[in-house]
Scaffold this active site. Structure first.
Site, short mmCIF file in Angstrom:
data_model
loop_
_atom_site.label_atom_id
_atom_site.label_comp_id
_atom_site.label_asym_id
_atom_site.label_seq_id
_atom_site.Cartn_x
_atom_site.Cartn_y
_atom_site.Cartn_z
N GLY A 29 0.79 -1.21 0.00
CA GLY A 29 0.00 0.00 0.00
C GLY A 29 0.83 1.27 0.00
N HIS A 30 0.34 2.27 0.70
CA HIS A 30 0.89 3.63 0.69
C HIS A 30 2.31 3.68 1.23
CE1 HIS A 30 0.41 7.98 0.53
NE2 HIS A 30 0.73 8.10 1.80
N PHE A 31 2.53 3.04 2.39
CA PHE A 31 3.84 3.08 3.05
C PHE A 31 4.65 1.85 2.61
CE2 PHE A 31 1.31 5.79 5.85
CZ PHE A 31 2.18 6.86 6.05
#
Length: 292
Positions: free
Chosen positions: A267-269
């Protein structure tokens, strides 16, 4: 017993335009420099494991933006929390530290700050590392567009944004698209939440969310900068990011067809699950920059 080589990571402050800006620094000053700009809702803390991985061989510097981490958080009534202003502070930070040459790592909020910095000091940027840092309209997910459409004074707008500043909101950001949640350090979101719970910080985040849509008007300028300067570029992207889509990652290849491009099933991180792979790519990238 074999001696271990571990980086010495310094935690410092410097004054920029009357603000105390916190930053982490590691590595030999004469090694290739990497300036890392964090995103929402975190701080330079998000790069701590990357510092541990690369800080013995490369010169790493990661500031906390005003209103984040250990940097000053002036009252929004006295300090304009816009991305233009954040970039002015970070440009001043680079000047105060006399950073003359550096590769630039941009992530999330760090992207609109970093691209403004690159435009202001283009001769100093030796290369670009993009990790879920958007600069293209197609990179904006429908979910994120709904936030960008909110305006101050609009009924219910603040309440919608404040939901993103809760434990549930942070869990969504940290864990959406993640295959191995046990690899995501809960200390990160706990630290973020502690700061977000401060009333002053809530107002900071409201101001920045309301300002973010102005970044989209700058996308054509940043894309032109990429085409004109063609910096060596490494793209590492979590393809299941709920905010910045895979299409936004691929869009960079229109302007930088020679960029190194890597998608990760996360995901994002992306650093949370794929630190080893991304750190290795960064090391190889910095070595190539140093070799010319």
């Amino acid at each position: 017993m074999t001696a271990l080589t571990l980086p010495r990571i310094a935690h410092r402050h410097v004054e920029v335009d009357g603000l105390r800006i916190f930053y982490r620094e590691a590595g030999p000053a004469d090694a290739p420099t990497l300036l890392l700009l964090h995103g929402f809702p975190t701080s330079s803390h998000q790069f701590r494991r990357l510092f541990e991985s690369l800080g013995s061989d490369y010169h790493l510097i990661a500031p906390d933006l005003p209103g984040f981490g250990h940097s000053d958080t002036p009252d929004p009534a006295e300090f304009s929390y816009t991305f233009d202003h954040l970039a002015e502070v970070i440009t001043g930070f680079v000047d105060v530290l006399d950073l003359r040459s550096y590769a630039l790592y941009v992530f999330d909020y760090g992207a609109p700050v970093g691209f403004r910095l690159a435009q202001a000091r283009p001769e100093r940027v030796t290369g670009l590392i993009v990790q879920n840092g958007n600069a293209y309209q197609e990179g904006i997910s429908e979910l994120f567009q709904q936030l960008l459409d909110l305006r101050p004074g609009q009924p219910g707008a603040e309440e919608i944004i404040r939901r993103e500043l809760t434990r549930a909101g942070l869990d969504f950001q940290y864990l959406t698209g993640v295959r191995n949640p046990e690899l995501v350090d809960p200390d990160s979101s706990a630290l973020d939440l502690r700061l977000l719970d401060l009333p002053l910080n809530q107002r900071v985040q409201l101001a920045l969310t309301f300002d973010y849509h102005h970044n989209l008007t700058r996308y054509p300028d940043w894309q032109q900068w990429l085409r004109t300067h063609t910096p060596p570029t490494l793209i590492t992207w979590g393809r299941h990011d709920p905010f910045f889509t895979e299409a936004g990652a691929r869009a960079y290849l229109r302007d930088l067809p020679e960029a190194q491009f890597h998608l990760f099933e996360t995901g994002h991180f992306a650093l949370e699950e794929h630190l080893q792979e991304i750190a290795t790519l960064i090391a190889e990238f910095l070595d190539k920059l140093a070799a010319g």
